[in-house]
Design a protein around this motif. Structure first.
Motif, PDB file in Angstrom:
ATOM      1  N   ALA A 350      12.246  -2.471   7.053  1.00  0.00           N
ATOM      2  CA  ALA A 350      12.171  -1.969   5.677  1.00  0.00           C
ATOM      3  C   ALA A 350      13.124  -2.737   4.760  1.00  0.00           C
ATOM      4  O   ALA A 350      12.772  -3.074   3.620  1.00  0.00           O
ATOM      5  CB  ALA A 350      12.498  -0.472   5.653  1.00  0.00           C
ATOM      6  N   PHE A 351      14.334  -3.015   5.268  1.00  0.00           N
ATOM      7  CA  PHE A 351      15.290  -3.778   4.459  1.00  0.00           C
ATOM      8  C   PHE A 351      14.773  -5.188   4.213  1.00  0.00           C
ATOM      9  O   PHE A 351      14.873  -5.720   3.101  1.00  0.00           O
ATOM     10  CB  PHE A 351      16.642  -3.819   5.168  1.00  0.00           C
ATOM     11  N   TRP A 352      14.212  -5.809   5.257  1.00  0.00           N
ATOM     12  CA  TRP A 352      13.687  -7.154   5.092  1.00  0.00           C
ATOM     13  C   TRP A 352      12.518  -7.174   4.101  1.00  0.00           C
ATOM     14  O   TRP A 352      12.410  -8.085   3.270  1.00  0.00           O
ATOM     15  CB  TRP A 352      13.244  -7.699   6.446  1.00  0.00           C
ATOM     16  N   SER A 353      11.658  -6.172   4.196  1.00  0.00           N
ATOM     17  CA  SER A 353      10.527  -6.093   3.264  1.00  0.00           C
ATOM     18  C   SER A 353      10.984  -5.782   1.848  1.00  0.00           C
ATOM     19  O   SER A 353      10.309  -6.150   0.879  1.00  0.00           O
ATOM     20  CB  SER A 353       9.538  -5.025   3.742  1.00  0.00           C
ATOM     21  N   TYR A 354      12.137  -5.091   1.746  1.00  0.00           N
ATOM     22  CA  TYR A 354      12.620  -4.688   0.419  1.00  0.00           C
ATOM     23  C   TYR A 354      13.426  -5.791  -0.267  1.00  0.00           C
ATOM     24  O   TYR A 354      13.713  -5.670  -1.462  1.00  0.00           O
ATOM     25  CB  TYR A 354      13.475  -3.437   0.555  1.00  0.00           C
ATOM     26  N   LEU A 355      13.784  -6.854   0.457  1.00  0.00           N
ATOM     27  CA  LEU A 355      14.630  -7.899  -0.126  1.00  0.00           C
ATOM     28  C   LEU A 355      14.052  -8.494  -1.413  1.00  0.00           C
ATOM     29  O   LEU A 355      14.797  -8.696  -2.383  1.00  0.00           O
ATOM     30  CB  LEU A 355      14.872  -9.005   0.914  1.00  0.00           C
ATOM     31  N   ASN A 357      12.212  -7.074  -3.720  1.00  0.00           N
ATOM     32  CA  ASN A 357      12.465  -6.093  -4.784  1.00  0.00           C
ATOM     33  C   ASN A 357      13.947  -6.011  -5.112  1.00  0.00           C
ATOM     34  O   ASN A 357      14.332  -5.840  -6.277  1.00  0.00           O
ATOM     35  CB  ASN A 357      11.947  -4.726  -4.358  1.00  0.00           C
ATOM     36  N   LEU A 358      14.797  -6.119  -4.063  1.00  0.00           N
ATOM     37  CA  LEU A 358      16.239  -6.068  -4.307  1.00  0.00           C
ATOM     38  C   LEU A 358      16.686  -7.240  -5.159  1.00  0.00           C
ATOM     39  O   LEU A 358      17.488  -7.078  -6.098  1.00  0.00           O
ATOM     40  CB  LEU A 358      16.984  -6.064  -2.968  1.00  0.00           C
ATOM     41  N   TYR A 419      10.633  -0.723  -8.691  1.00  0.00           N
ATOM     42  CA  TYR A 419      11.138  -1.512  -7.565  1.00  0.00           C
ATOM     43  C   TYR A 419      12.063  -0.710  -6.660  1.00  0.00           C
ATOM     44  O   TYR A 419      12.540  -1.241  -5.654  1.00  0.00           O
ATOM     45  CB  TYR A 419      11.890  -2.743  -8.081  1.00  0.00           C
ATOM     46  N   LEU A 420      12.340   0.550  -6.995  1.00  0.00           N
ATOM     47  CA  LEU A 420      13.201   1.370  -6.157  1.00  0.00           C
ATOM     48  C   LEU A 420      12.451   1.801  -4.905  1.00  0.00           C
ATOM     49  O   LEU A 420      11.239   2.056  -4.956  1.00  0.00           O
ATOM     50  CB  LEU A 420      13.676   2.609  -6.927  1.00  0.00           C
ATOM     51  N   PRO A 421      13.144   1.897  -3.761  1.00  0.00           N
ATOM     52  CA  PRO A 421      12.455   2.339  -2.533  1.00  0.00           C
ATOM     53  C   PRO A 421      12.007   3.778  -2.654  1.00  0.00           C
ATOM     54  O   PRO A 421      12.779   4.661  -3.035  1.00  0.00           O
ATOM     55  CB  PRO A 421      13.538   2.162  -1.448  1.00  0.00           C
ATOM     56  N   SER A 423       9.794   4.894  -4.773  1.00  0.00           N
ATOM     57  CA  SER A 423       9.461   5.315  -6.134  1.00  0.00           C
ATOM     58  C   SER A 423       8.017   5.797  -6.249  1.00  0.00           C
ATOM     59  O   SER A 423       7.695   6.578  -7.141  1.00  0.00           O
ATOM     60  CB  SER A 423       9.701   4.157  -7.106  1.00  0.00           C
TER      61      SER A 423
END
Length: 644
Positions: A350-355, A357-358, A419-421, A423
């Motif tokens: 999830a963190f890798w996929s969210y990078l 957006n981060l 872009y928030l997880p 949302s």
């Protein structure tokens, strides 16, 4: 010509059944499993799902049978042509017929080649899309069942075969040679003794594009391998090895826990020995949040918690190792490890996929920060007076910047929100709406104060340090916010007034024009008609002398009323010190008393003087002449004309 026409019709018929290219559209199927391992954690399909799955398999099998029927028809015709050609060649007669048969043979071979290629593509598409029922005695899939056989559905056939394999695994004297293949007209049977493990039909062979005997041999070998592996894993020697390995793991765990506890005990003793050097307490200002003993106790408590967390983690990680030793408990080991590693894996993925957006959020925040920095620099220039804008006062700079700052960050939040997880989660959106309702209804009064504070700011009713009177409260403005205004009175009383109350009341500002035009302060006295008004004016103007009183403009006196017994005089004078009114009034009143006493004019109500004939004057003795005597009482007799 007739033969050629028949050949063309045959080609067209074959093309109708199997269109060119990859245009064969198989019935809709579910995705097949990625590997041979059965999905243990998958939910058990419902009856409706299993029924639909079986119907799809039956439909695909019918198509395969049609393809096989075409193959057999073409093969039969090819054999007939080849036989007739051999006959014609042996007799050396009817060359024309021989040429026709050769042409037809070439056409049939071309059609057969095309049919085979298209059939292969269609069968491969069925294998990719179709999802059969696995035969997995111990969650390790041996093969799949796709077709119905007699009254048994594919699922029932797979379950029955799996149960029979499990019974063979428990047989003490299992012999692989006793598992034999018996072909028959309708099927090929795998039998152990008198028991039929599986019957392989022609449809089963079509699904795998092999013959029945070949498929039966494959299944036989897989079953024998699985049974032998199971027996080897559950042999007495293997069980003894597993028990010994388990004891070894437990011994290692025992010493690991022992040394972990010993290590933390050693660390605790070191910390206690450093009590006077490493631990000196924690202070926040003048308040001692932790003294030395409290700080040491808190650290020791955290160390104890960490010790037991490490011990429990070591035990938890060893349990899967113990369970994985025995084949029957390997699923428990996988489950225990999954409890730890699956969440970590999901978090990492999830963190890798969210990078992306981060990174987008970081860029957006950076852009808005620099925008605010630009606005802040403009605000500072306006506040310092270096930049002037018509109709915009310098004291508006700070509140305007705060409003712009809130609006900018609100717009930034709107841009960032997608872009928030989470949302797009209904729960996230529901909580956001709920918090919005709470904020709206819970801050109704606060919002009115905020609006009033903004209005007061741009009305410029007062600023910090002004001497004002709001309602019946008089004092200096010490703080003004969006919610409240704080006033300090001359008695050092700090009074907080909500901005909504300020808006609903009147406000008197003594300091607005005091530095330029001067504040007019005034005080009044009442003097009887027996004192000439020019003398009163002269005395009042002479009393308007003080360091805080302006000589220009000059003080002046007004006669505000002519009452029954006295005249009301008002002394007016200018000052720039609006915040020191109390002291100025006190000194001016002292001067008035001194000037009137020196001139022998009493400051008192004439009512009292008219009734005190013969009494001592109220003027202080220091202002009276040395030969002053109180007047005598006089009594007159109007009839005798004498005074007694």
């Amino acid at each position: 010509m007739t033969i050629r026409f028949a050949l063309c019709a045959l080609v067209l018929w074959a093309g109708t059944l199997l269109p060119a290219g990859a245009q064969v559209i198989p019935p809709p199927m579910k995705q097949a499993p990625a590997g041979p391992k059965a999905d243990v954690g998958a939910p058990v399909p419902t009856t409706a799902q299993e029924s639909a799955r079986s119907e799809d398999l039956i439909t695909d099998t019918k198509v395969l049978r049609q393809i096989d029927s075409m193959r057999r028809a073409n093969t039969s015709r090819l054999e007939e042509i080849q036989t007739e050609l051999l006959t014609l060649k042996s007799t050396s007669a009817d060359k024309r017929r021989e040429r026709e048969l050769v042409a037809e043979l070439g056409t049939l071979r071309q059609v057969d080649s095309l049919r085979k290629a298209r059939s292969r593509r269609y069968i491969d598409s069925l294998k990719v899309n179709a999802k059969g029922f696995p035969v997995a005695p111990h969650n390790d899939t041996l093969f799949y069942v796709y077709t119905r056989l007699g009254p048994f559905s594919p699922q029932e056939r797979a379950q029955l075969t799996e149960e029979k394999i499990k019974r063979l695994e428990k047989a003490v004297f299992f012999s692989p040679d006793s598992l034999r293949i018996y072909p028959s007209e309708q099927s090929t049977d795998l039998m152990y003794g008198e028991q039929v493990l599986q019957s392989i039909s022609e449809n089963d062979a079509l699904w795998h594009n092999v013959s029945r005997d070949s498929l039966a041999r494959q299944h036989r070998q897989r079953i024998i391998t699985a049974i032998q592996a199971y027996k080897q894993q559950n042999s007495l020697l293997n069980i003894a090895k597993e028990i010994g390995l388990t004891l070894l793991v437990l011994i290692v765990l025992f010493f690991t826990v022992k040394y972990i506890i010993a290590f933390f005990r050693w660390v605790s003793l070191k910390l206690v020995a450093k009590e006077g050097t490493w631990f000196r307490g924690i202070k926040f200002g003048n308040y001692e949040f932790f003294n030395e003993q409290r700080q040491l106790s808190a650290v020791l408590l955290l160390l104890t918690v960490l010790k037991w967390v490490v011990v429990l983690l070591a035990i938890y990680l060893v349990l899967p190792v113990v369970f994985s030793i025995f084949p029957g408990t390997q699923d428990i080991a996988d489950t225990l490890l999954g409890y730890v590693f699956n969440p970590l894996k999901r978090i990492a993925l999830a963190f890798w996929s969210y990078l992306p957006n981060l990174f987008t959020i970081v860029v957006i925040v950076t852009v808005f920060r620099y925008v605010l920095k630009a606005v802040y620099s403009i605000k500072e220039e306006i506040r310092a007076g270096n930049l002037t804008i018509d109709g915009f006062y310098p004291d508006w700079a700070n509140p305007t910047y705060q409003i712009v700052r809130i609006l900018v960050w609100a717009f930034a939040l709107i841009v960032i929100f997608p872009y928030l997880p989470g949302s797009d989660s209904p729960v996230f959106q529901g909580v956001s709406v709920f918090l919005g309702f709470l904020l709206t209804f819970g801050s109704a009064g606060s919002l009115s104060n905020i609006v009033a504070g903004l209005v007061l700011t741009y009305m410029r009713a007062y600023k910090i340090g002004d001497r004002v009177k709001i309602g019946d409260v008089t004092g200096d403005i010490v703080e003004k916010t969006l919610l409240v205004t704080r006033i300090r009175t001359i008695k050092n009383e700090e009074i907080t007034i909500p901005n909504s109350s300020v808006m609903s009341s009147y406000t008197t500002n003594y300091s607005t024009v005091a530095p330029t035009l001067g504040l007019i302060m005034h005080t009044g006295v009442t003097i009887g008609y027996d004192v000439p008004w020019p003398q009163v004016h002269q005395l009042l103007l002479a009393a308007a002398v003080d360091a805080e009183v302006l000589t220009e403009p000059a003080p002046f006196v007004l006669q505000t009323s002519l009452d029954d017994w006295y005249v009301a005089y008002e002394l007016n004078f200018y000052t720039h010190a609006a915040n020191r009114q109390a002291g100025i009034y006190s000194r001016i009143h002292q001067n008035i008393q001194d000037r009137f006493n020196e001139a022998g004019v009493e400051i008192m109500s004439p009512h009292y003087r008219a009734m005190r004939d013969g009494s001592q004057t109220t003027i202080p003795v220091s202002y009276l002449p040395k030969d002053y005597e109180a007047p005598k009482f006089r009594v007159e007799n109007s009839e005798e004309g004498q005074t007694k």
